[in-house]
Motif scaffolding. Structure first.
Motif, PDB file in Angstrom:
ATOM      1  N   GLY A 232      -4.333   1.373   0.148  1.00 42.39           N
ATOM      2  CA  GLY A 232      -4.817   2.500   0.931  1.00 42.39           C
ATOM      3  C   GLY A 232      -6.097   2.119   1.641  1.00 42.39           C
ATOM      4  O   GLY A 232      -6.604   1.001   1.501  1.00 42.39           O
ATOM      5  N   TYR A 233      -6.639   3.067   2.374  1.00 48.64           N
ATOM      6  CA  TYR A 233      -7.845   2.841   3.160  1.00 48.64           C
ATOM      7  C   TYR A 233      -9.099   3.356   2.466  1.00 48.64           C
ATOM      8  O   TYR A 233     -10.186   3.311   3.038  1.00 48.64           O
ATOM      9  N   LEU A 240       0.151   3.308  -0.029  1.00 52.10           N
ATOM     10  CA  LEU A 240       0.822   2.351   0.831  1.00 52.10           C
ATOM     11  C   LEU A 240       1.409   1.202   0.009  1.00 52.10           C
ATOM     12  O   LEU A 240       1.108   1.044  -1.179  1.00 52.10           O
ATOM     13  N   MET A 241       2.233   0.398   0.661  1.00 46.71           N
ATOM     14  CA  MET A 241       2.828  -0.745  -0.023  1.00 46.71           C
ATOM     15  C   MET A 241       1.740  -1.727  -0.478  1.00 46.71           C
ATOM     16  O   MET A 241       0.678  -1.843   0.131  1.00 46.71           O
ATOM     17  N   VAL A 242       2.034  -2.451  -1.552  1.00 46.81           N
ATOM     18  CA  VAL A 242       1.074  -3.368  -2.156  1.00 46.81           C
ATOM     19  C   VAL A 242       0.656  -4.435  -1.148  1.00 46.81           C
ATOM     20  O   VAL A 242       1.488  -5.031  -0.456  1.00 46.81           O
ATOM     21  N   GLY A 243      -0.658  -4.673  -1.047  1.00 49.95           N
ATOM     22  CA  GLY A 243      -1.190  -5.719  -0.195  1.00 49.95           C
ATOM     23  C   GLY A 243      -1.231  -5.394   1.272  1.00 49.95           C
ATOM     24  O   GLY A 243      -1.614  -6.245   2.084  1.00 49.95           O
ATOM     25  N   ALA A 244      -0.876  -4.154   1.638  1.00 53.92           N
ATOM     26  CA  ALA A 244      -0.830  -3.798   3.062  1.00 53.92           C
ATOM     27  C   ALA A 244      -2.214  -3.774   3.702  1.00 53.92           C
ATOM     28  O   ALA A 244      -2.350  -4.021   4.897  1.00 53.92           O
ATOM     29  N   ALA A 283      10.614  -0.514  -2.200  1.00 50.59           N
ATOM     30  CA  ALA A 283      10.432  -1.067  -3.544  1.00 50.59           C
ATOM     31  C   ALA A 283      10.738  -2.564  -3.568  1.00 50.59           C
ATOM     32  O   ALA A 283      10.034  -3.341  -4.230  1.00 50.59           O
ATOM     33  N   ARG A 284      11.770  -2.982  -2.847  1.00 48.67           N
ATOM     34  CA  ARG A 284      12.092  -4.412  -2.790  1.00 48.67           C
ATOM     35  C   ARG A 284      10.945  -5.203  -2.166  1.00 48.67           C
ATOM     36  O   ARG A 284      10.619  -6.307  -2.609  1.00 48.67           O
ATOM     37  N   THR A 285      10.318  -4.619  -1.147  1.00 47.37           N
ATOM     38  CA  THR A 285       9.169  -5.276  -0.517  1.00 47.37           C
ATOM     39  C   THR A 285       8.022  -5.407  -1.503  1.00 47.37           C
ATOM     40  O   THR A 285       7.388  -6.468  -1.603  1.00 47.37           O
TER      41      THR A 285
END
Length: 328
Positions: A232-233, A240-244, A283-285
């Motif tokens: 997140g920000y 948000l997705m992990v590491g985004a 989830a796969r991502t």
């Protein structure tokens, strides 16, 4: 973390309601067993169940069977007081003693179901236990009520672990346990060996904390019982997705978890529903990204050059080493 074994990955089951008409075109009502089946198609091999929400249409025996059928383990359960409008003014901090008692008893029933299903971890996120206005809450009394309730809950079945998941606010403007330090103060006063903390990456950012530092504090003064990865920000719980947004901070947290010996489930507390994303692909991502980041963290945890750079607070050298590992 034990990277030599197959990691356990879980995610928010309710996210798998997205696209229900596509996955289950003939069904008018989606059950928890259906959500487990959907989650399994993403490669998730563990699950957290919400109590009592996920047990409305399925019995513990039904869900145990569904977990087995889908090759999933029960990681644990999480209490969901906020879905009951009766707890809008709080669960353990409600001004009405009868409602506080109802929340405690509800939690004990959840623990009984957890034990019946062979689980060990109950997560408490007390988002409704807080306040919105000055002069709305007697802070000392609310603190005492919370600690007494949590001690009673922990004593109900000492063989089960009770994890406190902190967050600065939402749905209340201020949470009674908004950050790592306050949560650790509470756990010190509760003083029960079966208690600890669930660290949620986005919550930690939201609390203006560095995730790895929070993990180090919790490991020193209590126990890391659960880890929720997302991103997140830092302005609110983006999910948000992990590491985004924070890949370097995510790797640093994974390194700290390795040093702390955390070998529990990685739970993706993300919100694909906010953007209408396919929850299976999301989830796969997350699984793919975390698998790579865990491997990088494993390579960094005993990196002597990195240890020397950190020891001397040599940030340029540390960043070169970490970014070389990330960007190779």
């Amino acid at each position: 973390m034990n990277t030599a074994t197959t990691p356990r990955f879980a995610a928010r089951l309710n996210a798998f309601r997205i696209g229900a008409d596509r996955y289950w075109p003939q069904k008018n009502k989606i059950t928890t067993a259906d959500l487990l089946a959907g989650a399994a198609t993403a490669g998730l091999n563990a699950a957290d169940l919400n109590y009592p929400d996920h047990f409305v249409d399925d019995t513990p025996a039904d869900l145990t069977a569904a977990l087995e059928e889908n090759g999933m383990e029960l990681n644990g359960m999480a209490m969901r007081y906020y879905t009951d409008p009766g707890y809008k003014l709080g669960a353990f901090t409600h001004p009405d003693a009868a409602i506080r008692r109802a929340a405690i008893d509800e939690t004990k029933r959840g623990l009984d179901v957890l034990a019946e299903m062979g689980g060990r971890l109950m997560t408490l996120w007390m988002g409704q236990d807080g306040f919105d206005y000055s002069f709305q809450m007697d802070y000392a009394r609310a603190w005492d009520h919370t600690l007494a309730a949590m001690a009673e809950v922990a004593d109900h079945n000492p063989g089960l672990d009770i994890a406190l998941e902190y967050k600065p606010n939402e749905p209340r403007a201020f949470a009674l346990m908004p950050d790592a330090a306050t949560t650790l103060l509470a756990l010190r006063d509760i003083n029960r060996p079966n208690t600890g903390v669930t660290l949620d990456f986005a919550h930690v950012l939201y609390a203006d904390e560095m995730p790895a530092f929070a993990a180090a504090l919790v490991a020193r003064h209590s126990r890391i019982l659960g880890v929720h990865l997302n991103d997140g920000y830092g302005k609110w719980d983006n999910g948000l997705m992990v590491g985004a947004v924070h890949p370097v901070q995510t790797v640093e947290l994974l390194v700290e978890l390795e040093r702390a010996g955390y070998d529990g489930t990685i739970y993706f507390d993300t919100f694909p529903d906010h953007s209408g994303l396919d929850p299976v692909e999301e989830a796969r991502t997350n699984i793919g990204v975390v698998t790579k980041l865990r491997s990088i963290a494993q390579g960094l945890v005993h990196n002597e050059a990195l240890e020397q750079a950190v020891a001397s607070q040599d940030a340029p050298t540390a960043m070169r080493i970490v970014q070389d590992a990330l960007l190779r």
